[in-house]
Design an enzyme around this catalytic site. Structure first.
Site, PDB file in Angstrom:
ATOM      1  N   LYS A 221      38.432 -33.176  -8.033  1.00 28.42           N
ATOM      2  CA  LYS A 221      38.238 -33.919  -8.350  1.00 28.42           C
ATOM      3  C   LYS A 221      38.702 -33.635  -9.863  1.00 28.42           C
ATOM      4  O   LYS A 221      38.225 -32.965 -10.331  1.00 28.42           O
ATOM      5  CB  LYS A 221      37.184 -35.331  -8.446  1.00 28.42           C
ATOM      6  CG  LYS A 221      37.667 -36.552  -6.929  1.00 28.42           C
ATOM      7  CD  LYS A 221      37.568 -37.784  -7.005  1.00 28.42           C
ATOM      8  CE  LYS A 221      37.549 -38.308  -5.714  1.00 28.42           C
ATOM      9  NZ  LYS A 221      36.723 -39.802  -5.472  1.00 28.42           N
ATOM     10  N   ARG A 255      31.547 -36.626   0.925  1.00 29.95           N
ATOM     11  CA  ARG A 255      32.136 -36.094   1.565  1.00 29.95           C
ATOM     12  C   ARG A 255      33.337 -34.804   0.559  1.00 29.95           C
ATOM     13  O   ARG A 255      33.618 -35.575  -0.417  1.00 29.95           O
ATOM     14  CB  ARG A 255      33.348 -37.520   1.150  1.00 29.95           C
ATOM     15  CG  ARG A 255      34.530 -37.655   1.885  1.00 29.95           C
ATOM     16  CD  ARG A 255      35.402 -39.294   1.748  1.00 29.95           C
ATOM     17  NE  ARG A 255      36.372 -39.027   2.060  1.00 29.95           N
ATOM     18  CZ  ARG A 255      37.836 -39.013   1.836  1.00 29.95           C
ATOM     19  NH1 ARG A 255      37.298 -38.024   0.355  1.00 29.95           N
ATOM     20  NH2 ARG A 255      38.913 -38.664   2.038  1.00 29.95           N
TER      21      ARG A 255
END
Length: 274
Positions: A221, A255
């Site tokens: 991210k 995840r």
């Protein structure tokens, strides 16, 4: 700490890894990469071989300012992927990344085992009814607004305190439907500025007071590659570092796009704590 996935009890006392499979043309990292049956099966086989307990399929990109996708289009992307994977790898525990109740319902009826909802039921009033009817584990993420508006909704007086209140309210609501298996996700990158992400991460162990499994999704991210002044493609090392720290703060599910490296984090974490 267990969750029931289609009759199979998954013990989360040892952290698990959830591999990401995006069947979208526009996901922030791997959009368009898995667009035919061979590519989908190859990636699923790779993630399962590397140790993924769950495969999370997404057919609607939730990156900031993501373009709208109709419910019909989302279903048309996701159902063939579910059927394909379960035909070739029938024991796979599939999670479906959707905030729409009809997509969730159709996915469960085709064999999905978990629903992963970025809105925690806020974007579809019927979602909790579907989860209750089919009695599947439900991942509730913290977000404000929608993927199109969330980055305009980043003003907080005390972000962690407000997130704890948010989850407490959602837990009461979800429990009122008789839903048992709940997992919470802080939603890194969703309605949060870069420094806010790190404040939430720093205080993440506070979410353990909710006494629910914690899922952390920070894979590649912008909070990583912007801090390191690098790129998405070069963000794996940073992802591994934060995944390791997340485990020390109580994360039970990681995840990720890169299963092998996440499983190495889990293996070494378990060795230290054995």
């Amino acid at each position: 700490m267990t969750i029931n996935c289609k009759g199979q009890l998954i013990d989360l006392s040892s952290p698990k890894v959830m591999g990401i499979l995006n069947v979208t043309p526009n996901s922030f990292f791997d959009g368009g990469k898995y667009k035919n049956e061979k590519e989908i099966l190859s990636q699923v086989e790779k993630m399962l071989a590397e140790g993924a307990t769950f495969i999370d399929i997404g057919a609607y990109s939730s990156k900031p300012n993501a373009e709208f996708v109709s419910e019909e289009e989302e279903i048309s992307r996701i159902v063939p992927a579910i059927n394909l994977i379960l035909k070739h790898f029938p024991e796979t525990i599939l999670s479906i990344d959707t905030f729409r109740s009809e997509v969730a319902k159709t996915s469960i009826e085709n064999g999905a085992a978990i629903i992963n909802d970025i809105s925690a039921g806020h974007l579809d009033d019927k979602m909790l009814e579907v989860i209750a009817k089919y009695n599947v584990p439900y991942i509730m993420m913290h977000m404000r607004g929608t993927p199109q508006t969330m980055q305009t909704l980043t003003v907080y007086d005390d972000i962690v305190k407000e997130m704890l209140f948010y989850f407490s309210e959602r837990i009461v609501k979800v429990r009122s439907f008789g839903i048992n298996d709940l997992i919470i996700d802080p939603g890194f990158g969703f309605a949060k500025k870069l420094d806010q992400n790190y404040e939430v991460f720093q205080k993440m162990e506070l979410f353990n007071m909710l006494e629910l499994p914690l899922l952390v999704g920070i894979s590649r991210k912008s909070m990583i590659y912007k801090t390191l002044d690098t790129s998405i493609e070069e963000a794996l090392n940073g992802t591994t570092i934060l995944n390791t720290l997340a485990l020390t703060k109580g994360a039970k599910i990681l995840r990720v796009h890169d299963v092998k490296e996440a499983m190495e984090c889990v293996t070494l974490f378990n060795k230290i704590n054995s």
